[in-house]
Design a protein around this motif. Structure first.
Motif, short mmCIF file in Angstrom:
data_model
loop_
_atom_site.label_atom_id
_atom_site.label_comp_id
_atom_site.label_asym_id
_atom_site.label_seq_id
_atom_site.Cartn_x
_atom_site.Cartn_y
_atom_site.Cartn_z
N GLN A 4 0.80 -1.19 -0.11
CA GLN A 4 0.08 -0.11 -0.06
C GLN A 4 0.92 1.17 0.23
OE1 GLN A 4 -2.81 0.18 3.21
NE2 GLN A 4 -3.99 1.94 2.38
N THR A 5 1.95 1.39 0.89
CA THR A 5 3.00 2.43 0.75
C THR A 5 3.69 2.64 -0.32
OG1 THR A 5 3.20 1.99 3.12
CG2 THR A 5 4.77 3.43 2.03
N ASN A 6 3.93 1.48 -0.95
CA ASN A 6 4.59 1.41 -2.30
C ASN A 6 3.75 2.04 -3.39
OD1 ASN A 6 6.91 0.87 -4.07
ND2 ASN A 6 6.41 -1.13 -4.18
N LEU A 7 2.61 1.39 -3.48
CA LEU A 7 1.56 1.88 -4.57
C LEU A 7 1.16 3.52 -4.46
CD1 LEU A 7 -0.82 -1.02 -4.90
CD2 LEU A 7 1.44 -0.63 -6.33
N ALA A 8 1.10 3.87 -3.23
CA ALA A 8 0.71 5.30 -2.99
C ALA A 8 1.83 6.32 -3.58
CB ALA A 8 0.40 5.49 -1.51
N MET A 18 -6.54 -11.59 2.23
CA MET A 18 -5.49 -10.73 1.49
C MET A 18 -6.25 -10.26 0.35
SD MET A 18 -2.37 -9.42 0.95
CE MET A 18 -1.06 -10.31 2.11
N LEU A 19 -6.82 -11.00 -0.30
CA LEU A 19 -7.67 -10.61 -1.62
C LEU A 19 -8.55 -9.65 -1.13
CD1 LEU A 19 -8.03 -13.86 -3.44
CD2 LEU A 19 -6.37 -12.09 -4.16
N ASN A 20 -9.40 -9.84 -0.22
CA ASN A 20 -10.51 -8.75 0.17
C ASN A 20 -9.74 -7.34 0.47
OD1 ASN A 20 -13.03 -10.04 0.43
ND2 ASN A 20 -12.17 -11.25 2.15
N GLN A 21 -8.55 -7.49 1.23
CA GLN A 21 -7.87 -6.19 1.53
C GLN A 21 -7.66 -5.61 0.35
OE1 GLN A 21 -7.83 -4.88 4.55
NE2 GLN A 21 -9.12 -6.63 5.26
N LEU A 22 -6.78 -6.24 -0.69
CA LEU A 22 -6.44 -5.59 -1.81
C LEU A 22 -7.34 -5.03 -2.70
CD1 LEU A 22 -3.57 -8.09 -2.73
CD2 LEU A 22 -3.30 -5.80 -2.48
N ALA A 23 -8.57 -5.68 -2.93
CA ALA A 23 -9.68 -5.41 -3.47
C ALA A 23 -10.34 -4.07 -3.21
CB ALA A 23 -10.68 -6.60 -3.71
N GLY A 26 -9.52 3.09 -4.86
CA GLY A 26 -9.05 4.49 -4.50
C GLY A 26 -7.67 4.85 -4.96
N LEU A 27 -6.71 3.92 -4.91
CA LEU A 27 -5.43 4.19 -5.80
C LEU A 27 -5.81 4.50 -7.25
CD1 LEU A 27 -3.29 1.87 -3.98
CD2 LEU A 27 -3.34 4.17 -3.44
N LEU A 28 -6.38 3.81 -7.64
CA LEU A 28 -6.68 3.81 -9.39
C LEU A 28 -7.40 5.12 -9.67
CD1 LEU A 28 -8.12 0.24 -10.26
CD2 LEU A 28 -5.83 1.35 -10.86
N SER A 29 -8.10 5.70 -8.53
CA SER A 29 -9.00 6.96 -8.78
C SER A 29 -8.11 8.00 -9.06
CB SER A 29 -10.04 7.13 -7.77
OG SER A 29 -11.04 6.08 -7.94
#
Length: 234
Positions: A92-96, A215-220, A225-228
């Motif tokens: 999450q930190t990396n993608l942000a 894990m999949l739930n959290q990623l989904a 929000g990141l894509l937006s």
């Protein structure tokens, strides 16, 4: 009927339930009959017969062994979950910190490959995002109606599918992928209306029905929000 006949009739009418009720109502039975209990033997599949005391000790040892095994499994699962969530926070930190959408997708891909996977891909429903021409990301688009048959067949009313897809299904969701053995597919959005995240593996047994989806739930939940940040929602 004499007294002896009455006693015999009472004995023959006894069943497991009556015996159990008597023992429950007389908790001191085994104390009062300790000497007899020590001489009682019960059938055993290996030893032929064993004393009642030995049988009870064996049951207790078996129960303790089962509890120890369950505790060990819980501790192992807790360790696994701790590792996964640590990696999730790192992701999450990396993608942000990504400087562009392509940079974010590349980071996601590298993260997936860090688990030994073939890839980590995002597909977005055209009806929910502005990714048509002249966007540079039209390749992410997928018609929701084209996906509907696969959704009904593989996911039903669920948000996740873990297992193998056939050739046409793989061509639909991962047209550039090769040698995919199994996938973990998670729908994005509260009602699965935004698109999907797909992890793929060469191993046909890597993803299987019944595996955990925490894990999949959290990623989904995290990805829309990141894509937006880079793509406008419709």
């Amino acid at each position: 009927m004499n007294n002896l006949d009455g006693q015999v009739a009472s004995i023959t009418e006894l069943d497991d339930e009556l015996v159990m009720q008597y023992l429950l109502q007389n908790p001191d039975f085994f104390i009062r009959n300790a000497r007899s209990v020590e001489q009682m033997h019960v059938p055993h599949p290996v030893k032929g017969s064993i004393s009642l005391v030995e049988w009870q000790l064996g049951r207790q040892r078996h129960q303790i062994a089962q509890l120890e095994e369950e505790i060990t499994l819980l501790m192992e699962q807790a360790t696994i979950n701790e590792t996964l969530f640590a990696r999730l926070i790192e992701l999450q930190t990396n993608l942000a910190a990504a400087s562009s959408l392509q940079d974010m997708l590349n980071r996601l891909q590298r993260w997936g490959r860090g688990f030994g996977l073939l890839g980590a891909n995002v597909r977005l429903f055209n009806e929910s995002w502005r990714i048509g021409a002249p966007s540079d990301f039209t390749h992410l688009g997928l018609s929701r109606s084209a996906f509907e048959a696969l959704r009904i067949q593989r996911l039903g009313d669920k948000h996740h599918f873990l297992g193998s897809l056939n050739g046409p299904e793989l061509l639909l969701v991962l047209p550039q992928a090769r040698q995919v053995g199994s996938v973990a597919l998670s729908l994005l959005g509260e009602n699965g209306e935004l698109g999907m995240l797909i992890f793929s593996s060469r191993d046909p047994q890597h993803y299987q029905p019944g595996m955990g989806t925490v894990m999949l739930n959290q990623l989904a939940r995290m990805l829309p929000g990141l894509l937006s940040r880079w793509i406008e929602r419709i």
